[in-house]
Design a protein around this motif. Structure first.
Motif, PDB file in Angstrom:
ATOM      1  N   VAL A  23      56.249  57.652  42.659  1.00 41.69           N
ATOM      2  CA  VAL A  23      54.897  57.374  42.183  1.00 41.69           C
ATOM      3  C   VAL A  23      53.920  57.576  43.344  1.00 41.69           C
ATOM      4  O   VAL A  23      54.204  57.229  44.483  1.00 41.69           O
ATOM      5  CB  VAL A  23      54.772  55.944  41.586  1.00 41.69           C
ATOM      6  N   THR A  24      52.791  58.195  43.020  1.00 41.35           N
ATOM      7  CA  THR A  24      51.688  58.331  43.964  1.00 41.35           C
ATOM      8  C   THR A  24      50.436  57.818  43.264  1.00 41.35           C
ATOM      9  O   THR A  24      50.166  58.191  42.117  1.00 41.35           O
ATOM     10  CB  THR A  24      51.481  59.798  44.384  1.00 41.35           C
ATOM     11  N   GLY A  45      42.039  55.842  49.557  1.00 42.67           N
ATOM     12  CA  GLY A  45      43.381  55.501  50.017  1.00 42.67           C
ATOM     13  C   GLY A  45      44.447  56.036  49.087  1.00 42.67           C
ATOM     14  O   GLY A  45      44.161  56.547  48.002  1.00 42.67           O
ATOM     15  N   LEU A  46      45.668  55.912  49.548  1.00 44.33           N
ATOM     16  CA  LEU A  46      46.816  56.458  48.836  1.00 44.33           C
ATOM     17  C   LEU A  46      47.996  55.503  48.988  1.00 44.33           C
ATOM     18  O   LEU A  46      48.242  54.988  50.073  1.00 44.33           O
ATOM     19  CB  LEU A  46      47.167  57.817  49.441  1.00 44.33           C
ATOM     20  N   ALA A  47      48.696  55.268  47.906  1.00 47.66           N
ATOM     21  CA  ALA A  47      49.953  54.520  47.943  1.00 47.66           C
ATOM     22  C   ALA A  47      51.010  55.440  47.338  1.00 47.66           C
ATOM     23  O   ALA A  47      50.824  55.968  46.250  1.00 47.66           O
ATOM     24  CB  ALA A  47      49.851  53.232  47.138  1.00 47.66           C
ATOM     25  N   SER A  48      52.094  55.645  48.069  1.00 43.25           N
ATOM     26  CA  SER A  48      53.100  56.582  47.589  1.00 43.25           C
ATOM     27  C   SER A  48      54.486  56.159  48.048  1.00 43.25           C
ATOM     28  O   SER A  48      54.658  55.619  49.129  1.00 43.25           O
ATOM     29  CB  SER A  48      52.792  57.986  48.124  1.00 43.25           C
ATOM     30  N   ASN A  49      55.461  56.417  47.204  1.00 46.20           N
ATOM     31  CA  ASN A  49      56.855  56.230  47.597  1.00 46.20           C
ATOM     32  C   ASN A  49      57.575  57.577  47.517  1.00 46.20           C
ATOM     33  O   ASN A  49      58.737  57.649  47.152  1.00 46.20           O
ATOM     34  CB  ASN A  49      57.545  55.171  46.730  1.00 46.20           C
ATOM     35  N   SER A  50      56.882  58.639  47.884  1.00 49.53           N
ATOM     36  CA  SER A  50      57.436  59.988  47.755  1.00 49.53           C
ATOM     37  C   SER A  50      58.743  60.172  48.524  1.00 49.53           C
ATOM     38  O   SER A  50      59.560  61.007  48.166  1.00 49.53           O
ATOM     39  CB  SER A  50      56.412  61.032  48.201  1.00 49.53           C
ATOM     40  N   ARG A  51      58.940  59.397  49.557  1.00 49.00           N
ATOM     41  CA  ARG A  51      60.212  59.471  50.291  1.00 49.00           C
ATOM     42  C   ARG A  51      61.193  58.407  49.819  1.00 49.00           C
ATOM     43  O   ARG A  51      62.233  58.200  50.422  1.00 49.00           O
ATOM     44  CB  ARG A  51      59.950  59.312  51.790  1.00 49.00           C
ATOM     45  N   SER A  53      61.093  55.301  50.111  1.00 48.48           N
ATOM     46  CA  SER A  53      61.299  54.182  51.029  1.00 48.48           C
ATOM     47  C   SER A  53      60.857  52.868  50.378  1.00 48.48           C
ATOM     48  O   SER A  53      61.259  51.796  50.813  1.00 48.48           O
ATOM     49  CB  SER A  53      60.539  54.405  52.337  1.00 48.48           C
ATOM     50  N   LEU A  54      60.039  52.948  49.329  1.00 50.65           N
ATOM     51  CA  LEU A  54      59.602  51.784  48.565  1.00 50.65           C
ATOM     52  C   LEU A  54      60.041  51.961  47.123  1.00 50.65           C
ATOM     53  O   LEU A  54      60.142  53.082  46.633  1.00 50.65           O
ATOM     54  CB  LEU A  54      58.066  51.665  48.571  1.00 50.65           C
ATOM     55  N   CYS A  59      55.353  50.039  45.256  1.00 53.15           N
ATOM     56  CA  CYS A  59      54.270  51.004  45.455  1.00 53.15           C
ATOM     57  C   CYS A  59      53.090  50.681  44.537  1.00 53.15           C
ATOM     58  O   CYS A  59      51.937  50.686  44.972  1.00 53.15           O
ATOM     59  CB  CYS A  59      54.788  52.413  45.212  1.00 53.15           C
ATOM     60  N   LEU A  60      53.360  50.399  43.269  1.00 54.55           N
ATOM     61  CA  LEU A  60      52.292  50.046  42.332  1.00 54.55           C
ATOM     62  C   LEU A  60      51.614  48.735  42.745  1.00 54.55           C
ATOM     63  O   LEU A  60      50.386  48.615  42.654  1.00 54.55           O
ATOM     64  CB  LEU A  60      52.835  49.945  40.909  1.00 54.55           C
ATOM     65  N   ALA A  61      52.394  47.768  43.217  1.00 54.12           N
ATOM     66  CA  ALA A  61      51.822  46.499  43.685  1.00 54.12           C
ATOM     67  C   ALA A  61      50.899  46.741  44.879  1.00 54.12           C
ATOM     68  O   ALA A  61      49.827  46.139  44.988  1.00 54.12           O
ATOM     69  CB  ALA A  61      52.930  45.514  44.049  1.00 54.12           C
ATOM     70  N   ASN A  62      51.306  47.631  45.793  1.00 52.53           N
ATOM     71  CA  ASN A  62      50.460  47.970  46.940  1.00 52.53           C
ATOM     72  C   ASN A  62      49.151  48.618  46.480  1.00 52.53           C
ATOM     73  O   ASN A  62      48.081  48.324  47.020  1.00 52.53           O
ATOM     74  CB  ASN A  62      51.191  48.909  47.905  1.00 52.53           C
TER      75      ASN A  62
END
Length: 123
Positions: A23-24, A45-51, A53-54, A59-62
């Motif tokens: 998710v991004t 800003g950007l929140a992503s778990n593309s790798r 790691s989350l 990621c959505l909570a961030n």
């Protein structure tokens, strides 16, 4: 003092390339309302778990947390102002117990530190 950050409120929108695990999210000001582009944002800003790691949920909570930042900053500023007017260091007013006054002083200090950090200063 005028804020240097992008004016709120902020929202977040998810990328169209998201899947069950990745998710991004883009966080920023909403720039279009009343159409299919309701969630179009001017990104700050950007929140992503593309790798991966989350987790997707983290990621959505961030993203939710980041989108709430301008409102949280404003609320902290109000708390700081209120505690300045209500409680003077070491003072007991309005029939409050000394422990409640001490706790308010702790909260006011945390609010001051968070505001300073949000504005680029040191906590």
């Amino acid at each position: 003092m005028k804020s240097k950050h992008t004016k709120g409120p902020w929202i977040f929108t998810q990328s169209i390339n998201n899947d069950e695990t990745r998710v991004t999210c883009y966080i920023g000001r909403q720039v279009t309302k009343g159409s299919a582009m309701d969630h179009c944002v001017e990104p700050v800003g950007l929140a992503s778990n593309s790798r991966l790691s989350l987790s997707r949920e983290e990621c959505l909570a961030n993203a939710h947390l980041m989108a709430a930042a301008p409102e949280m900053l404003a609320a902290l500023a109000e708390i700081q102002t209120l505690t300045k007017r209500t409680v003077l260091p070491g003072d007991v007013k309005h029939g409050w117990e000394p422990i409640a006054v001490d706790r308010l002083e702790e909260i006011a200090k945390k609010a001051r530190n968070a505001i300073a950090k949000a504005k680029g200063g040191q906590a």
